[in-house]
Design a protein around this motif. Structure first.
Motif, PDB file in Angstrom:
ATOM      1  N   THR A   1       3.154  25.446 -17.984  1.00  0.00           N
ATOM      2  CA  THR A   1       4.400  24.691 -18.144  1.00  0.00           C
ATOM      3  C   THR A   1       4.913  24.664 -19.582  1.00  0.00           C
ATOM      4  O   THR A   1       5.986  24.118 -19.828  1.00  0.00           O
ATOM      5  CB  THR A   1       4.242  23.236 -17.645  1.00  0.00           C
ATOM      6  N   CYS A   2       4.161  25.207 -20.526  1.00  0.00           N
ATOM      7  CA  CYS A   2       4.660  25.252 -21.911  1.00  0.00           C
ATOM      8  C   CYS A   2       5.742  26.330 -22.006  1.00  0.00           C
ATOM      9  O   CYS A   2       5.544  27.458 -21.541  1.00  0.00           O
ATOM     10  CB  CYS A   2       3.524  25.574 -22.877  1.00  0.00           C
ATOM     11  N   THR A   3       6.861  25.985 -22.620  1.00  0.00           N
ATOM     12  CA  THR A   3       8.002  26.913 -22.634  1.00  0.00           C
ATOM     13  C   THR A   3       8.518  27.205 -24.046  1.00  0.00           C
ATOM     14  O   THR A   3       9.549  27.858 -24.185  1.00  0.00           O
ATOM     15  CB  THR A   3       9.174  26.314 -21.828  1.00  0.00           C
TER      16      THR A   3
ATOM     17  N   ASN B   1      18.629  22.862 -17.999  1.00  0.00           N
ATOM     18  CA  ASN B   1      18.460  21.936 -19.111  1.00  0.00           C
ATOM     19  C   ASN B   1      19.648  22.071 -20.067  1.00  0.00           C
ATOM     20  O   ASN B   1      19.485  22.404 -21.232  1.00  0.00           O
ATOM     21  CB  ASN B   1      17.140  22.226 -19.833  1.00  0.00           C
ATOM     22  N   GLY B   2      20.832  21.850 -19.536  1.00  0.00           N
ATOM     23  CA  GLY B   2      22.021  22.009 -20.367  1.00  0.00           C
ATOM     24  C   GLY B   2      23.043  22.862 -19.653  1.00  0.00           C
ATOM     25  O   GLY B   2      22.789  23.341 -18.543  1.00  0.00           O
ATOM     26  N   PRO B   3      24.189  23.052 -20.258  1.00  0.00           N
ATOM     27  CA  PRO B   3      25.274  23.749 -19.569  1.00  0.00           C
ATOM     28  C   PRO B   3      25.027  25.245 -19.377  1.00  0.00           C
ATOM     29  O   PRO B   3      25.568  25.851 -18.463  1.00  0.00           O
ATOM     30  CB  PRO B   3      26.481  23.509 -20.486  1.00  0.00           C
ATOM     31  N   GLU B   4      24.197  25.846 -20.218  1.00  0.00           N
ATOM     32  CA  GLU B   4      23.979  27.293 -20.129  1.00  0.00           C
ATOM     33  C   GLU B   4      22.614  27.597 -19.519  1.00  0.00           C
ATOM     34  O   GLU B   4      21.628  26.952 -19.850  1.00  0.00           O
ATOM     35  CB  GLU B   4      24.026  27.923 -21.533  1.00  0.00           C
ATOM     36  N   LYS B   5      22.593  28.595 -18.651  1.00  0.00           N
ATOM     37  CA  LYS B   5      21.303  29.074 -18.144  1.00  0.00           C
ATOM     38  C   LYS B   5      20.782  30.141 -19.103  1.00  0.00           C
ATOM     39  O   LYS B   5      21.573  30.839 -19.733  1.00  0.00           O
ATOM     40  CB  LYS B   5      21.470  29.671 -16.747  1.00  0.00           C
TER      41      LYS B   5
ATOM     42  N   LYS C   1      10.648  11.116 -18.555  1.00  0.00           N
ATOM     43  CA  LYS C   1      11.800  10.276 -18.897  1.00  0.00           C
ATOM     44  C   LYS C   1      13.092  11.050 -18.701  1.00  0.00           C
ATOM     45  O   LYS C   1      14.109  10.527 -18.284  1.00  0.00           O
ATOM     46  CB  LYS C   1      11.715   9.872 -20.377  1.00  0.00           C
ATOM     47  N   ARG C   2      13.046  12.333 -18.999  1.00  0.00           N
ATOM     48  CA  ARG C   2      14.266  13.138 -18.934  1.00  0.00           C
ATOM     49  C   ARG C   2      14.541  13.683 -17.526  1.00  0.00           C
ATOM     50  O   ARG C   2      15.661  13.696 -17.067  1.00  0.00           O
ATOM     51  CB  ARG C   2      14.142  14.292 -19.926  1.00  0.00           C
ATOM     52  N   PHE C   3      13.464  14.121 -16.851  1.00  0.00           N
ATOM     53  CA  PHE C   3      13.685  14.826 -15.582  1.00  0.00           C
ATOM     54  C   PHE C   3      13.140  14.091 -14.358  1.00  0.00           C
ATOM     55  O   PHE C   3      13.343  14.534 -13.225  1.00  0.00           O
ATOM     56  CB  PHE C   3      13.067  16.225 -15.642  1.00  0.00           C
ATOM     57  N   GLY C   4      12.395  13.024 -14.559  1.00  0.00           N
ATOM     58  CA  GLY C   4      11.948  12.226 -13.424  1.00  0.00           C
ATOM     59  C   GLY C   4      10.613  12.624 -12.833  1.00  0.00           C
ATOM     60  O   GLY C   4      10.192  12.042 -11.831  1.00  0.00           O
ATOM     61  N   TYR C   5       9.933  13.593 -13.390  1.00  0.00           N
ATOM     62  CA  TYR C   5       8.594  13.958 -12.896  1.00  0.00           C
ATOM     63  C   TYR C   5       7.794  14.521 -14.064  1.00  0.00           C
ATOM     64  O   TYR C   5       8.368  14.920 -15.080  1.00  0.00           O
ATOM     65  CB  TYR C   5       8.669  14.968 -11.745  1.00  0.00           C
ATOM     66  N   ASP C   6       6.465  14.520 -13.915  1.00  0.00           N
ATOM     67  CA  ASP C   6       5.625  14.934 -15.046  1.00  0.00           C
ATOM     68  C   ASP C   6       5.642  16.442 -15.239  1.00  0.00           C
ATOM     69  O   ASP C   6       5.716  17.213 -14.283  1.00  0.00           O
ATOM     70  CB  ASP C   6       4.183  14.457 -14.837  1.00  0.00           C
TER      71      ASP C   6
ATOM     72  N   ILE D   1       3.139  14.012 -20.300  1.00  0.00           N
ATOM     73  CA  ILE D   1       2.984  12.921 -19.311  1.00  0.00           C
ATOM     74  C   ILE D   1       3.955  11.757 -19.498  1.00  0.00           C
ATOM     75  O   ILE D   1       3.906  10.804 -18.739  1.00  0.00           O
ATOM     76  CB  ILE D   1       1.530  12.377 -19.283  1.00  0.00           C
ATOM     77  N   VAL D   2       4.836  11.835 -20.509  1.00  0.00           N
ATOM     78  CA  VAL D   2       5.781  10.727 -20.706  1.00  0.00           C
ATOM     79  C   VAL D   2       7.216  11.242 -20.904  1.00  0.00           C
ATOM     80  O   VAL D   2       8.121  10.932 -20.121  1.00  0.00           O
ATOM     81  CB  VAL D   2       5.385   9.852 -21.926  1.00  0.00           C
ATOM     82  N   ASP D   3       7.412  12.047 -21.934  1.00  0.00           N
ATOM     83  CA  ASP D   3       8.786  12.376 -22.350  1.00  0.00           C
ATOM     84  C   ASP D   3       9.530  13.261 -21.348  1.00  0.00           C
ATOM     85  O   ASP D   3      10.707  13.062 -21.074  1.00  0.00           O
ATOM     86  CB  ASP D   3       8.755  13.047 -23.732  1.00  0.00           C
ATOM     87  N   PHE D   4       8.835  14.246 -20.791  1.00  0.00           N
ATOM     88  CA  PHE D   4       9.468  15.114 -19.794  1.00  0.00           C
ATOM     89  C   PHE D   4       9.888  14.279 -18.586  1.00  0.00           C
ATOM     90  O   PHE D   4      10.971  14.439 -18.034  1.00  0.00           O
ATOM     91  CB  PHE D   4       8.480  16.213 -19.392  1.00  0.00           C
TER      92      PHE D   4
END
Ligand code: SF4
Ligand code: SF4
Length: 350
Positions: free
Chosen positions: A244-246, A113-117, A306-311, A301-304
């Motif tokens: 899945t909460c991070t 999720n960005g340039p750094e792991k 939109k960003r990553f292509g799956y729920d 169920i929506v925003d994730f």
């Protein structure tokens, strides 16, 4: 390829695996639940096969090894900074199909999720292998089939589930090196018999949900959220059990009065609790519990997506299991579907 093992045979397997791995699995803690006579099932390090709870869903998820609720990341002085040590012993975690799918979400956020792991996540992740616990039947509140997480074809070295003779196991990676021998040899030496075994996956759940394809912007102001301003007590339990909460927050603990020597901790955070959206100057983006619920549900169920292509949500149902106010997240999804269909001029969500 698979085997049926007696409970004693499985204990021998666990003993051998324990030579190589630290083993983490769901463990039933008697009377340690929210009331004195209620059990809780959570992840803990195990030494024996009979500690592993194979027949019930865990209340808390496997993520606590990868993202502990509280983890000291590093120590600091005025001139130095040193990260904490972590045992390099490999780890084997027992988990179910939905949780293996949740792992993909954790990896996405911490590693892709960005340039750094995230270095601290990565060092734990690099130690871990998985053993799948089969699901012969659905548990209460599960809706994994609706979320497409009820099956998993890879990502584990073997599966295990209860059998009338003890346990049955299928080997996904029979040649895996598990210490002094291969996985296949280890199971063959301790089995009652070889058998055609495949992990069980549920194909449907009593709880079914449909995730809306299109959610109109008007959902943000929909009165459906108001109910949760009254009912939700913002305890945050639904976030802490969610695989899945991070989200996390940072805390510095000082050893000296001048604040120059101490440690930095990463501590689990919850979008449902007070203070999560506080900003400088006393601002707060989401003040009511209804607004917080809106954020949580739409993120899952929506925003994730939109960003990553799956729920983001994997349908484990733990948030519904744990809520002290009996708030049903799946009912909220149904309300979002209904409100979206109405706004989009559709009939029955179609
Ligand atoms: S567990 Fe229930 S009451 Fe607690 S924050 Fe979540 S929805 Fe609100
Ligand atoms: S939101 Fe609820 S059902 Fe979805 S993954 Fe999290 S705990 Fe499980």
């Amino acid at each position: 390829m698979g085997y049926v093992l007696s409970n004693d045979g499985f204990e021998q397997v666990i003993q051998s695996l324990g030579q190589k791995y630290r083993l983490f699995a769901p463990v039933r803690k008697k009377g340690a639940g929210r009331f004195t006579d209620i059990d809780v099932i959570l992840y803990d390090e195990v030494k024996h096969a009979d500690e592993i709870e194979l027949s019930a869903k865990s209340d808390y998820s496997f993520k606590e090894f990868l993202t502990p609720l509280s983890e000291t990341l590093f120590f600091f002085t005025e001139s130095q900074c040193r990260e904490t040590e972590l045992s390099e012993q490999p780890v084997l975690i027992f988990l179910r199909s939905c949780d293996l799918h949740a792992l993909r979400r954790l990896d996405q956020i911490y590693l892709e999720n960005g340039p750094e792991k995230d270095w601290f996540y990565m060092r734990r992740r690099g130690l871990v292998s998985f053993a799948l616990i089969g699901c012969p039947e659905s548990f209460e509140n599960c809706f994994c089939a609706s979320m497409g997480t009820n099956r998993t074809e890879d990502g584990y070295i073997f599966s295990v589930e209860p059998d009338e003779d003890g346990v049955r196991c299928s080997l996904a990676e029979p040649s895996a090196d598990v210490g002094e021998t291969s996985l296949d040899t280890l199971f063959a030496e301790n089995a009652l018999r070889e058998a055609e075994v495949a992990p069980s996956f549920v194909t449907e759940n009593k709880v079914k949900v449909e995730i809306p394809d299109k959610v109109p912007a008007s959902i943000l102001k929909d009165p459906l959220w108001d109910e949760y301003t009254v009912r939700c007590i913002n305890c945050g339990r639904c976030n802490f059990v969610c695989p899945t909460c991070t989200c996390y927050t940072m805390q510095d603990v000082y050893y000296t009065d001048n604040g120059k020597v101490g440690e930095r901790r990463r501590v689990g955070a919850s979008c449902m609790v007070d203070g999560y959206t506080n900003v400088a100057g006393g601002g707060q983006y989401r003040r009511t519990n209804g607004e917080r619920m809106r954020f949580k549900v739409l993120h899952k169920i929506v925003d994730f997506r939109k960003r990553f292509g799956y729920d983001m949500c994997v349908g484990c149902g733990r948030c519904d299991d744990v809520c002290p106010e009996y708030i049903s997240y799946t009912n909220i999804i149904k309300k979002v579907l209904g409100a979206s269909a109405k706004e989009n001029g559709e009939v029955n969500g179609k």
